[in-house]
Design a protein around this motif. Structure first.
Motif, PDB file in Angstrom:
ATOM      1  N   ARG A   1      -3.821  14.051  -0.285  1.00 10.47           N
ATOM      2  CA  ARG A   1      -4.721  14.477   1.206  1.00 10.47           C
ATOM      3  C   ARG A   1      -3.526  13.180   2.160  1.00 10.47           C
ATOM      4  O   ARG A   1      -3.702  13.818   2.946  1.00 10.47           O
TER       5      ARG A   1
ATOM      6  N   LYS B   1      -2.136  16.569   3.488  1.00  4.77           N
ATOM      7  CA  LYS B   1      -3.309  16.695   4.565  1.00  4.77           C
ATOM      8  C   LYS B   1      -3.333  16.548   5.800  1.00  4.77           C
ATOM      9  O   LYS B   1      -3.426  16.672   7.115  1.00  4.77           O
ATOM     10  N   LYS B   2      -3.111  14.831   5.602  1.00  8.49           N
ATOM     11  CA  LYS B   2      -3.805  14.113   6.890  1.00  8.49           C
ATOM     12  C   LYS B   2      -2.442  14.286   7.878  1.00  8.49           C
ATOM     13  O   LYS B   2      -2.812  13.978   9.359  1.00  8.49           O
TER      14      LYS B   2
ATOM     15  N   MET C   1      -0.646  16.593   8.160  1.00  2.90           N
ATOM     16  CA  MET C   1      -0.227  17.890   8.683  1.00  2.90           C
ATOM     17  C   MET C   1      -1.472  17.753   9.416  1.00  2.90           C
ATOM     18  O   MET C   1      -1.019  18.747  10.667  1.00  2.90           O
ATOM     19  N   GLY C   2      -2.144  17.188   9.363  1.00  2.00           N
ATOM     20  CA  GLY C   2      -3.934  17.339  10.797  1.00  2.00           C
ATOM     21  C   GLY C   2      -3.182  16.222  11.797  1.00  2.00           C
ATOM     22  O   GLY C   2      -3.092  16.613  12.737  1.00  2.00           O
ATOM     23  N   GLY C   3      -2.613  15.265  12.039  1.00  3.44           N
ATOM     24  CA  GLY C   3      -2.435  14.843  12.656  1.00  3.44           C
ATOM     25  C   GLY C   3      -1.458  15.519  13.872  1.00  3.44           C
ATOM     26  O   GLY C   3      -1.063  15.523  14.759  1.00  3.44           O
ATOM     27  N   ASN C   4       0.049  15.668  12.715  1.00  3.87           N
ATOM     28  CA  ASN C   4       0.898  17.149  13.563  1.00  3.87           C
ATOM     29  C   ASN C   4       0.750  18.087  14.308  1.00  3.87           C
ATOM     30  O   ASN C   4       1.056  18.220  15.659  1.00  3.87           O
ATOM     31  N   GLN C   5      -0.463  18.581  14.214  1.00  2.00           N
ATOM     32  CA  GLN C   5      -1.622  19.426  14.709  1.00  2.00           C
ATOM     33  C   GLN C   5      -1.775  18.933  15.818  1.00  2.00           C
ATOM     34  O   GLN C   5      -2.078  19.874  17.295  1.00  2.00           O
ATOM     35  N   ALA C   6      -2.318  18.313  15.889  1.00  2.00           N
ATOM     36  CA  ALA C   6      -3.320  17.146  16.823  1.00  2.00           C
ATOM     37  C   ALA C   6      -2.318  17.691  17.804  1.00  2.00           C
ATOM     38  O   ALA C   6      -2.772  17.488  19.470  1.00  2.00           O
TER      39      ALA C   6
ATOM     40  N   ARG D   1      -1.685  20.117  20.245  1.00  2.00           N
ATOM     41  CA  ARG D   1      -2.945  20.202  20.613  1.00  2.00           C
ATOM     42  C   ARG D   1      -3.078  19.414  21.573  1.00  2.00           C
ATOM     43  O   ARG D   1      -2.671  19.807  22.903  1.00  2.00           O
TER      44      ARG D   1
END
Length: 320
Positions: free
Chosen positions: A299, A302-303, A305-310, A313
């Motif tokens: 978890r 994933k958090k 990786m999601g933060g890096n993607q955001a 962007r």
């Protein structure tokens, strides 16, 4: 009449003798393994440091365990990689003793950490009401310092005795690292006292940590079996499975290698394979065992990786 034998100050590793083309292939394979090992363990350390949900004793010890794995494999693999590219694989006596000290010390630290991690699971499952008060941040820090200090200090005596030995030609070592069995085989005069001291020190540390770990899990399994809730039993077993897997892999190879007298020259080829497994392969699979079987770690990953993607962007939008 005594044979004239030349004292040596460097050794030649036999390593894994193959054709030059295959040496390049092995170099690339082990380079990939080493890179993945560093990446996996660094990721776990970073997740535990930066994710507040992982600021718990279990993950604190796991991050320390990852740091040990980084040091443990780094004591072996860089030299192994360079040797794949060298026609003559040599190491100085000082370099050999340094590698031996780091290899054994970090292995000892890993043994103690496995025992401490099993104690942590024992407290969490068998003494849940006392867990928070006992396993506080101060206690965790003390236990971590104890693990590191014990490992590096425990090996000082055996290494000191080994450093007093003299070594004679031929100086070819049937291994890819400096280890006790092939090193003792190259001594001018076999020292039974030094070999006994090394055997005793390694055996005491390995077996005492192993016994403490097994005792902890005997109490843990007994507590789990007496838990009335099926869900509670499954959750408790899932948290311990990864630890038990690592324990089985580590102690299975280490006990075979070092809890026996170092006099079996005929078994050196098998020793090389086992040493390769626990010094190169085990540090690679340990993070996979911990992360893939642990929901909190996955978890957090994933958090992150999601933060890096955001973040990526947002940077793209700003550029536009």
């Amino acid at each position: 009449m005594e044979e004239n034998r030349t004292l040596v100050t460097e050794f030649v590793f036999l390593g894994f003798p193959t054709c030059p083309e295959l040496q390049i292939v092995l170099f690339l394979i082990f380079l990939i393994i080493y890179t993945l090992t560093l990446m996996e363990n660094f990721i776990i350390i970073c997740l535990v440091v930066f994710d507040h949900n992982l600021h718990k004793p279990m993950y604190f010890f796991i991050s320390n365990f990852s740091a040990v794995d980084i040091g443990f494999t780094s004591a072996v693999v860089p030299k192994l990689l360079s040797d794949f590219l060298m026609e003559k694989k040599t190491i100085s006596l000082t370099g050999c003793l340094t590698q031996l000290y780091l290899f054994f010390s970090l292995g000892a630290v890993e043994c103690v950490f496995l025992a401490i991690m099993s104690f942590d699971r024992y407290m969490a499952i068998c003494k849940p009401l006392h867990y928070t008060s006992v396993m506080n941040s101060r206690m965790c820090t003390i236990l971590a310092i104890f693990c590191w200090a014990t490992g590096f200090l425990w090996i000082v005596v055996p290494i000191t005795f080994i450093s007093q030995l003299t070594f004679c030609s031929p100086n070819v070592m049937n291994h890819f690292i400096c280890d006790t069995s092939p090193l003792f085989a190259l001594t001018c005069i076999r020292s039974s006292i030094t070999e006994l001291i090394c055997y005793t020190f390694t055996s005491i540390l390995i077996l005492s940590c192993f016994v403490l770990t097994i005792l902890s899990y005997i109490f843990i399994i007994n507590t789990i079996l007496n838990t009335p809730s099926t869900t509670g039993r499954q959750k408790a077993f899932s948290t311990c499975t990864s630890h038990l897997t690592v324990i089985s892999i580590f102690y299975g190879s280490v006990i075979f290698m070092y809890v026996r007298p170092a006099n079996a020259e005929a078994a050196l080829d098998m020793d090389k394979v086992i040493a390769l497994f626990y010094s190169v392969i085990t540090p690679l699979i340990n993070p996979l065992i911990y992360s893939l079987r642990n929901k909190d770690v996955t978890r957090a990953l994933k958090k992150a990786m999601g933060g890096n993607q955001a973040l990526g962007r947002r940077q793209i939008l700003l550029l536009i």
